[in-house]
Write a protein that holds these residues in place. Structure first.
Motif, PDB file in Angstrom:
ATOM      1  N   ALA A   8       0.833  -1.205   0.000  1.00 41.45           N
ATOM      2  CA  ALA A   8       0.000   0.000   0.000  1.00 41.45           C
ATOM      3  C   ALA A   8       0.869   1.258   0.000  1.00 41.45           C
ATOM      4  N   MET A   9       1.954   1.243   0.778  1.00 40.36           N
ATOM      5  CA  MET A   9       2.824   2.415   0.820  1.00 40.36           C
ATOM      6  C   MET A   9       3.549   2.610  -0.506  1.00 40.36           C
ATOM      7  N   CYS A  10       3.975   1.528  -1.158  1.00 41.73           N
ATOM      8  CA  CYS A  10       4.642   1.659  -2.448  1.00 41.73           C
ATOM      9  C   CYS A  10       3.692   2.268  -3.472  1.00 41.73           C
ATOM     10  N   GLU A  11       2.488   1.748  -3.526  1.00 44.14           N
ATOM     11  CA  GLU A  11       1.500   2.268  -4.462  1.00 44.14           C
ATOM     12  C   GLU A  11       1.231   3.756  -4.189  1.00 44.14           C
ATOM     13  N   HIS A  12       1.067   4.097  -2.930  1.00 47.62           N
ATOM     14  CA  HIS A  12       0.825   5.489  -2.534  1.00 47.62           C
ATOM     15  C   HIS A  12       2.020   6.361  -2.898  1.00 47.62           C
ATOM     16  N   SER A  13       3.229   5.862  -2.646  1.00 43.83           N
ATOM     17  CA  SER A  13       4.428   6.664  -2.903  1.00 43.83           C
ATOM     18  C   SER A  13       4.615   6.946  -4.385  1.00 43.83           C
ATOM     19  N   LEU A  14       4.263   6.005  -5.235  1.00 42.79           N
ATOM     20  CA  LEU A  14       4.382   6.236  -6.673  1.00 42.79           C
ATOM     21  C   LEU A  14       3.422   7.337  -7.118  1.00 42.79           C
ATOM     22  N   ALA A  15       2.207   7.307  -6.598  1.00 48.59           N
ATOM     23  CA  ALA A  15       1.233   8.353  -6.924  1.00 48.59           C
ATOM     24  C   ALA A  15       1.686   9.708  -6.369  1.00 48.59           C
ATOM     25  N   GLU A  16       2.189   9.722  -5.151  1.00 40.29           N
ATOM     26  CA  GLU A  16       2.661  10.967  -4.547  1.00 40.29           C
ATOM     27  C   GLU A  16       3.869  11.517  -5.299  1.00 40.29           C
ATOM     28  N   ALA A  17       4.783  10.641  -5.694  1.00 40.29           N
ATOM     29  CA  ALA A  17       5.960  11.085  -6.434  1.00 40.29           C
ATOM     30  C   ALA A  17       5.539  11.752  -7.746  1.00 40.29           C
ATOM     31  N   ARG A  18       4.591  11.146  -8.427  1.00 37.56           N
ATOM     32  CA  ARG A  18       4.079  11.758  -9.665  1.00 37.56           C
ATOM     33  C   ARG A  18       3.433  13.110  -9.358  1.00 37.56           C
ATOM     34  N   ARG A  19       2.610  13.146  -8.308  1.00 42.91           N
ATOM     35  CA  ARG A  19       1.933  14.393  -7.931  1.00 42.91           C
ATOM     36  C   ARG A  19       2.934  15.487  -7.610  1.00 42.91           C
ATOM     37  N   LEU A  20       4.046  15.128  -7.008  1.00 41.84           N
ATOM     38  CA  LEU A  20       5.085  16.096  -6.639  1.00 41.84           C
ATOM     39  C   LEU A  20       5.976  16.479  -7.820  1.00 41.84           C
ATOM     40  N   GLY A  21       5.759  15.853  -8.977  1.00 32.65           N
ATOM     41  CA  GLY A  21       6.492  16.225 -10.179  1.00 32.65           C
ATOM     42  C   GLY A  21       7.726  15.409 -10.491  1.00 32.65           C
ATOM     43  N   PHE A  22       7.951  14.341  -9.751  1.00 33.85           N
ATOM     44  CA  PHE A  22       9.099  13.484 -10.053  1.00 33.85           C
ATOM     45  C   PHE A  22       8.832  12.696 -11.328  1.00 33.85           C
ATOM     46  N   ARG A  23       9.882  12.416 -12.085  1.00 33.84           N
ATOM     47  CA  ARG A  23       9.763  11.686 -13.346  1.00 33.84           C
ATOM     48  C   ARG A  23      10.221  10.244 -13.235  1.00 33.84           C
ATOM     49  N   ALA A  24      10.879   9.897 -12.140  1.00 31.39           N
ATOM     50  CA  ALA A  24      11.379   8.536 -11.939  1.00 31.39           C
ATOM     51  C   ALA A  24      11.611   8.349 -10.445  1.00 31.39           C
ATOM     52  N   MET A  25      11.834   7.092 -10.048  1.00 30.83           N
ATOM     53  CA  MET A  25      12.161   6.795  -8.664  1.00 30.83           C
ATOM     54  C   MET A  25      13.331   5.814  -8.642  1.00 30.83           C
ATOM     55  N   GLN A  26      14.241   6.044  -7.723  1.00 29.59           N
ATOM     56  CA  GLN A  26      15.426   5.198  -7.583  1.00 29.59           C
ATOM     57  C   GLN A  26      15.626   4.829  -6.124  1.00 29.59           C
TER      58      GLN A  26
END
Length: 167
Positions: free
Chosen positions: A96-114
């Protein structure tokens, strides 16, 4: 029902308890097991970090943070750290946290996650990250000293947050 929300100062005690429990085990994070409460909270909830908690029935069962992986030209790539309390493991809190974090990262304007430092023996996390589209893009040979298994590899994992993916 699991609710994920931004962390507040009122969550500090629960975050610290979980942090101390996870880090003291010495199996998944390269933090000093003797790290003070103040230093742990400054790292997990400090300036430049977006910190969240997973809460069920009024109890914190997990936490994660998002932050730029680098400054300047690398600030469009997010980095994240996740912790789940031992009592909540196996209850899909990490998922649940991973799914949430991906959505939040997109909302915050990030283009990728590492993820910079995924211990190779943390098989459940690696399996989960791969299910969410992360790939191992690098291996750091024997970069982590596991308390039972000795020196083990560490992975760098990456995924695009864009559709279509980054070129």
């Amino acid at each position: 029902m699991l609710r994920i929300r931004p962390a507040t100062e009122a969550d500090n005690h629960a975050i610290w308890e979980m942090f101390h429990e996870v880090v003291s085990a010495g199996e998944t994070f390269a933090f000093d097991p003797q790290m003070s409460r103040e230093d742990a909270l400054a790292f997990w909830c400090g300036a430049g970090k977006h910190t969240y908690v997973a809460e069920k029935d009024g109890r914190i069962s997990g936490s994660y943070y998002l932050t730029p992986n680098q400054q300047g030209g690398g600030a469009h790539v997010a980095n994240a750290g996740y912790m789940v309390s031992s009592s909540a493991r196996g209850h899909h809190v990490g998922r649940a946290m991973c799914e949430h974090s991906l959505a939040e990262a997109r909302r915050l304007g990030f283009r990728a996650m590492q993820f910079n430092f995924v211990v190779s023996t943390n098989e459940s996390a690696i399996h989960l990250w791969k299910e969410f589209g992360f790939e191992v893009v690098g291996t750091l040979p024997r970069a982590f000293r596991h308390p039972q298994k000795g020196y083990v590899d560490v992975y760098v994992m990456f995924r695009s947050l864009e559709t279509p993916p980054l070129d």
